[in-house]
Design a protein around this motif. Structure first.
Motif, short mmCIF file in Angstrom:
data_model
loop_
_atom_site.label_atom_id
_atom_site.label_comp_id
_atom_site.label_asym_id
_atom_site.label_seq_id
_atom_site.Cartn_x
_atom_site.Cartn_y
_atom_site.Cartn_z
N PHE A 254 0.86 -1.17 0.00
CA PHE A 254 0.00 0.00 0.00
C PHE A 254 0.90 1.22 0.00
CE2 PHE A 254 -2.47 -3.20 2.38
CZ PHE A 254 -3.54 -3.31 1.53
N GLU A 255 0.75 2.04 -1.04
CA GLU A 255 1.58 3.23 -1.12
C GLU A 255 3.02 2.82 -0.86
OE1 GLU A 255 -1.05 6.48 0.26
OE2 GLU A 255 -1.65 5.37 -1.53
N ARG A 256 3.71 3.51 0.04
CA ARG A 256 5.08 3.10 0.32
C ARG A 256 5.23 2.54 1.73
NH1 ARG A 256 8.91 3.63 -3.02
NH2 ARG A 256 10.41 3.66 -1.33
N ALA A 257 4.14 2.05 2.29
CA ALA A 257 4.22 1.45 3.62
C ALA A 257 4.98 0.12 3.52
CB ALA A 257 2.81 1.23 4.16
N PRO A 258 5.48 -0.36 4.66
CA PRO A 258 6.19 -1.64 4.65
C PRO A 258 5.37 -2.75 4.00
CG PRO A 258 6.43 -0.57 6.77
CD PRO A 258 5.50 0.28 5.97
N THR A 259 6.02 -3.60 3.25
CA THR A 259 5.36 -4.70 2.57
C THR A 259 4.67 -5.62 3.57
OG1 THR A 259 6.97 -4.64 0.79
CG2 THR A 259 5.75 -6.69 1.06
N ARG A 260 3.48 -6.07 3.22
CA ARG A 260 2.74 -7.03 4.04
C ARG A 260 2.65 -8.36 3.31
NH1 ARG A 260 0.30 -4.94 8.23
NH2 ARG A 260 0.79 -2.73 8.57
N TYR A 261 2.40 -9.42 4.06
CA TYR A 261 2.45 -10.76 3.48
C TYR A 261 1.15 -11.50 3.73
CZ TYR A 261 7.25 -9.52 2.72
OH TYR A 261 8.38 -8.87 2.28
N CYS A 262 0.69 -12.18 2.69
CA CYS A 262 -0.65 -12.76 2.66
C CYS A 262 -0.57 -14.20 2.15
CB CYS A 262 -1.51 -11.91 1.72
SG CYS A 262 -3.12 -12.62 1.38
N PRO A 263 -1.06 -15.16 2.94
CA PRO A 263 -1.00 -16.57 2.51
C PRO A 263 -2.26 -17.01 1.76
CG PRO A 263 -1.69 -16.49 4.77
CD PRO A 263 -1.58 -15.05 4.31
N ASN A 264 -3.16 -16.09 1.47
CA ASN A 264 -4.40 -16.43 0.75
C ASN A 264 -4.08 -16.56 -0.75
OD1 ASN A 264 -6.86 -16.55 -0.54
ND2 ASN A 264 -7.74 -14.79 0.53
N LEU A 265 -4.22 -17.76 -1.26
CA LEU A 265 -3.82 -18.01 -2.66
C LEU A 265 -4.97 -17.82 -3.64
CD1 LEU A 265 -1.43 -21.05 -2.18
CD2 LEU A 265 -0.89 -18.62 -2.35
N HIS A 266 -6.18 -17.63 -3.15
CA HIS A 266 -7.29 -17.38 -4.07
C HIS A 266 -7.14 -16.00 -4.69
CE1 HIS A 266 -9.16 -20.26 -1.07
NE2 HIS A 266 -9.16 -20.94 -2.21
N PRO A 267 -7.68 -15.80 -5.90
CA PRO A 267 -7.65 -14.45 -6.47
C PRO A 267 -8.45 -13.52 -5.56
CG PRO A 267 -8.33 -16.09 -8.11
CD PRO A 267 -8.33 -16.77 -6.78
N HIS A 268 -7.78 -12.50 -5.08
CA HIS A 268 -8.52 -11.58 -4.21
C HIS A 268 -7.89 -10.20 -4.24
CE1 HIS A 268 -5.31 -12.93 -1.46
NE2 HIS A 268 -5.53 -11.83 -0.74
N ALA A 269 -8.72 -9.22 -3.90
CA ALA A 269 -8.29 -7.83 -3.78
C ALA A 269 -8.06 -7.52 -2.30
CB ALA A 269 -9.36 -6.91 -4.36
N HIS A 270 -7.57 -6.32 -2.02
CA HIS A 270 -7.34 -5.91 -0.64
C HIS A 270 -8.04 -4.60 -0.33
CE1 HIS A 270 -3.96 -8.86 -0.96
NE2 HIS A 270 -4.49 -9.20 0.20
N GLN B 79 -2.15 16.74 -3.31
CA GLN B 79 -3.20 17.16 -2.38
C GLN B 79 -4.23 18.09 -3.02
OE1 GLN B 79 -0.79 18.37 0.94
NE2 GLN B 79 -1.08 16.41 1.99
N CYS B 80 -3.83 18.78 -4.07
CA CYS B 80 -4.78 19.62 -4.81
C CYS B 80 -5.58 18.81 -5.83
CB CYS B 80 -4.05 20.73 -5.56
SG CYS B 80 -3.36 21.99 -4.51
N ASP B 81 -5.34 17.51 -5.90
CA ASP B 81 -6.03 16.65 -6.87
C ASP B 81 -5.71 17.00 -8.31
OD1 ASP B 81 -7.46 14.85 -5.18
OD2 ASP B 81 -8.78 16.52 -4.64
N LEU B 82 -4.49 17.46 -8.54
CA LEU B 82 -4.07 17.72 -9.92
C LEU B 82 -3.21 16.58 -10.44
CD1 LEU B 82 -3.17 21.48 -9.56
CD2 LEU B 82 -4.78 20.54 -11.22
N VAL B 83 -2.74 15.74 -9.55
CA VAL B 83 -1.77 14.70 -9.90
C VAL B 83 -2.03 13.50 -9.00
CG1 VAL B 83 0.69 14.13 -9.67
CG2 VAL B 83 0.02 16.30 -10.71
N ARG B 84 -1.79 12.31 -9.57
CA ARG B 84 -1.89 11.08 -8.78
C ARG B 84 -0.51 10.52 -8.52
NH1 ARG B 84 -5.92 6.82 -11.55
NH2 ARG B 84 -4.61 5.37 -10.39
N ALA B 85 -0.28 10.03 -7.31
CA ALA B 85 0.94 9.28 -7.01
C ALA B 85 0.67 7.83 -7.32
CB ALA B 85 1.31 9.46 -5.53
#
Ligand SMILES: [Mn+2]
Ligand SMILES: [Mn+2]
Ligand SMILES: [Zn+2]
Ligand SMILES: [Zn+2]
Lengths: 142, 142
Positions: A79-95, B70-76
């Motif tokens: 998510f964004e640049r947060a630390p990587t998370r790990y998921c053992p769910n192998l089914h196709p899924h979103a987060h 933050q001004c919604d002019l650009v997406r990261a």
DNA sequence: ATCCTTCTTTAGAATTATTCCAATTTCAAC
DNA sequence: GTTGAAATTGGAATAATTCTAAAGAAGGAT
């Protein structure tokens, strides 16, 4: 059968398939992910495994997690640049990332929707990986 | 009209809406994104803007990019843990990351598909942001 | 059982995108 | 013109991850 060996069958199989050895570190790391499926970070996995294997190092946790990802037993989730998370769910899924609590929830994806998503790609675009992420605030009362 | 002011109207408007000042740095950074819409990293934006504003600092480029987001002019835009990329396309769209060239391509998303994607969320899950990412190899001949 | 090779783990250093900080500069309002 | 907030700047700090070199485990061959 030792506690950490509960889930070792699929692990041993996949490691063998990849020509890799089974080790206590790999078993405990994989077991930590399966026991509490809350998408922990490497640090969190490290803390959990250390209670059972006090001598394990953070570098080894990173090594094991990468091995599990490469064996297709675990997915790395970012998510964004947060630390990587790990998921053992192998089914196709979103987060779904709950911005209130920081929790990550699995959203199962029907094959029909996956097919429709792939269909938006222009001809020639062939996706090996599709990642779908939601961000929002869940109602506090759950 | 100066070159870097070509796109300044929307920028000046959005900055004013947010109670922020317009500055040459903000104009050049925004213009760099609009002139070459290839999802550059902060470093790449820095290199491009430096040719026109030699005194600009990397810290300012980061500040300006964050302001534009933050001004919604650009997406990261993030892929795995690679450096964040910046996209001035405001239409709902997904990203295809070509693993061969490293290039990032916009994939326009029909509103109907977006609606179907939202529909997989259980009741109570309300998404403020939806991110859809593809990864794969495009045929070399394009 | 011993040798040999390869894989794995380990502690700590290095990397690097990004953020933070303190000092200056800009600028709009009064 | 003075004043105060906002913005920019260079450099230091941060932090997740990767790298490195050395030590440890394991499997196969003899
Ligand atoms: Mn972590
Ligand atoms: Mn960069
Ligand atoms: Zn998951
Ligand atoms: Zn884009």
């Amino acid at each position: 059968m030792s506690t950490h060996a509960i889930h070792s069958d699929a692990l041993a199989q996949k490691l063998a398939d990849s020509g890799l050895r089974n080790t206590p570190q790999r078993e405990f790391v994989y077991d930590a992910l399966l026991t509490k499926r809350d998408h922990p970070t490497a640090d969190e996995v490290y803390a959990r495994v250390k209670t059972q294997l006090p001598g394990i190092s953070l570098a080894t946790v990173y090594n094991c997690l990468e091995t599990l990802v490469q064996c297709d037993l675990v997915r790395a989730v970012n998510f964004e640049r947060a630390p990587t998370r790990y998921c053992p769910n192998l089914h196709p899924h979103a987060h779904f990332h709950d911005e209130t609590t920081g929790a990550t929830h699995d959203i199962e994806l029907p094959a029909s929707l996956l097919a429709e998503i792939k269909a938006v790609l222009p001809p020639g675009y062939n996706a090996d990986v599709i990642e779908l992420t939601f961000r929002g605030k869940l109602p506090a009362t759950r």
